[in-house]
Design an enzyme around this catalytic site. Structure first.
Site, mmCIF file in Angstrom:
data_model
loop_
_atom_site.group_PDB
_atom_site.id
_atom_site.type_symbol
_atom_site.label_atom_id
_atom_site.label_comp_id
_atom_site.label_asym_id
_atom_site.label_seq_id
_atom_site.Cartn_x
_atom_site.Cartn_y
_atom_site.Cartn_z
ATOM 1 N N CYS A 122 0.851 -1.187 0.000
ATOM 2 C CA CYS A 122 0.000 0.000 0.000
ATOM 3 C C CYS A 122 0.886 1.236 0.000
ATOM 4 O O CYS A 122 1.809 1.329 0.815
ATOM 5 C CB CYS A 122 -0.903 0.016 1.225
ATOM 6 S SG CYS A 122 -2.158 1.279 1.086
ATOM 7 N N ILE A 123 0.614 2.159 -0.914
ATOM 8 C CA ILE A 123 1.442 3.372 -0.975
ATOM 9 C C ILE A 123 0.610 4.619 -0.689
ATOM 10 O O ILE A 123 0.993 5.732 -1.018
ATOM 11 C CB ILE A 123 2.180 3.486 -2.330
ATOM 12 C CG1 ILE A 123 1.213 3.316 -3.499
ATOM 13 C CG2 ILE A 123 3.326 2.487 -2.410
ATOM 14 C CD1 ILE A 123 1.839 3.531 -4.864
#
EC number: 1.7.1.7
Length: 328
Positions: free
Chosen positions: A176-177
């Site tokens: 997840c960014i």
């Protein structure tokens, strides 16, 4: 600024042992109850396309583990519920909050799933609150999990709307960014966020994201989680749906985030990335190892069951757990 309370993450914490009261770790009971069902472990594989498909969901349910089917095969959800119920297994599905999901939920009355997870990236939203209320009206006996959130206010609002459990974690996961793309989230302080939210909660909290080791499961429980959602540790198995890719003679499996272009099929509002994980063995071997490690944790806590982990002391060690060994 919210730094009046301690900010820490998994690697910053060590739990303090108590006198052991069991003869063998095998006596420790790792089971946990969520709603009307009891499961072998307080963990649930992330409801992501590279973590589980219907076969993995079936294997987990048959084995006595909790699972949440992802929401990316929308048309397959009703047949999936039927197939699980035909085998005497629980049905646990995910929904979004788009308008057509309301009709979908209403169609489930004839064969209601035991669990529905409302699954959006920013779960503290009017759209989630109205979906909780709709599910509770249409399917009063279905256990509703809502998320994802990162604040006590969000937990209270979703609980007040009727959620039976809330899922805590904004962007701490490996693929997840969100934290990089938006500047928001619980990345780097996920464990403290779980604690902060759990103190406000009256119903179960599911800690979602940022788990890197089996010891992190025990730490999550210490700080108030009832269940822990895990992505990367469950990815890359023989049964995992991700593609197997060979690089220089070594086998890897792909793992990507739920808001990545690989999952969306379009480069738009991307908050997930793709990584390759070294191919692992069977999923059951990981589940068994998790169970044994959690049993050991319970024995170190001086306990006999999962809830005993909630009462142990801890120290904040600020990133020194690996003694400078960055390979972990």
């Amino acid at each position: 600024m919210l730094n009046e309370f301690p900010i820490f993450d998994y690697e910053d914490i060590q739990l303090i042992p108590n006198k052991c009261v069991i003869k063998s770790r095998a006596e420790a009971d790792t089971s946990v109850t969520l709603g009307n069902h009891t499961f072998k472990l307080p963990v649930v594989p992330a409801n992501m396309q590279t973590i589980l498909d219907e076969n993995v969901a079936e294997q987990l349910a048959k084995g006595g583990y909790f699972y949440i089917m992802h929401r990316f095969d929308e048309a397959g959800r009703i047949p999936f519920i039927k197939r699980m119920h035909d085998q005497g297994l629980i049905a646990s599905i995910s929904v979004g909050v788009k308008d057509y999901e309301y009709d979908f939920v209403s169609q489930l009355k004839a064969d209601a799933p035991e669990y529905i997870t409302i699954d959006i990236a920013h779960g503290h939203a009017d759209s989630v609150i109205s979906m909780i209320q709709h599910i509770k009206k249409e399917l009063p006996d279905t256990f509703v999990i809502a998320g994802n959130v990162g604040t006590p206010e969000a937990v209270r609002e979703l609980e007040n709307a009727g959620a039976d459990a809330t899922k805590v974690g904004i962007g701490p996961g490996k693929v997840c960014i969100t934290k990089v793309k938006t500047g928001f989230g619980t990345g780097g302080w996920q464990l403290a966020a779980x604690r902060w939210c759990a103190k406000a909660a009256r119903k179960p909290i599911i800690a979602d994201g940022g788990i890197r080791t089996h010891g992190d499961i025990a730490k999550s429980i210490r700080f108030g989680a009832s269940m822990i959602m895990i992505g990367s540790l469950f990815a890359g198995h023989i049964e995992s749906p991700g593609k197997t890719i060979e690089v220089d003679g070594e086998q890897f499996k792909e793992y990507y985030g739920s808001a990545s272009q690989y999952q969306k099929g379009a480069y738009k509002n991307v908050e997930g990335k793709r990584i390759l994980l070294p191919a692992k063995g069977h999923l059951q071997d990981t589940l068994t190892e998790m169970e044994q490690d959690l049993q050991s944790a319970i024995s170190y806590a001086g306990g006999r069951q999962v809830a005993d982990l909630k009462h142990v002391d801890y120290v904040i060690v600020k990133n020194s757990i690996w003694n400078g060994d960055a390979s972990h």
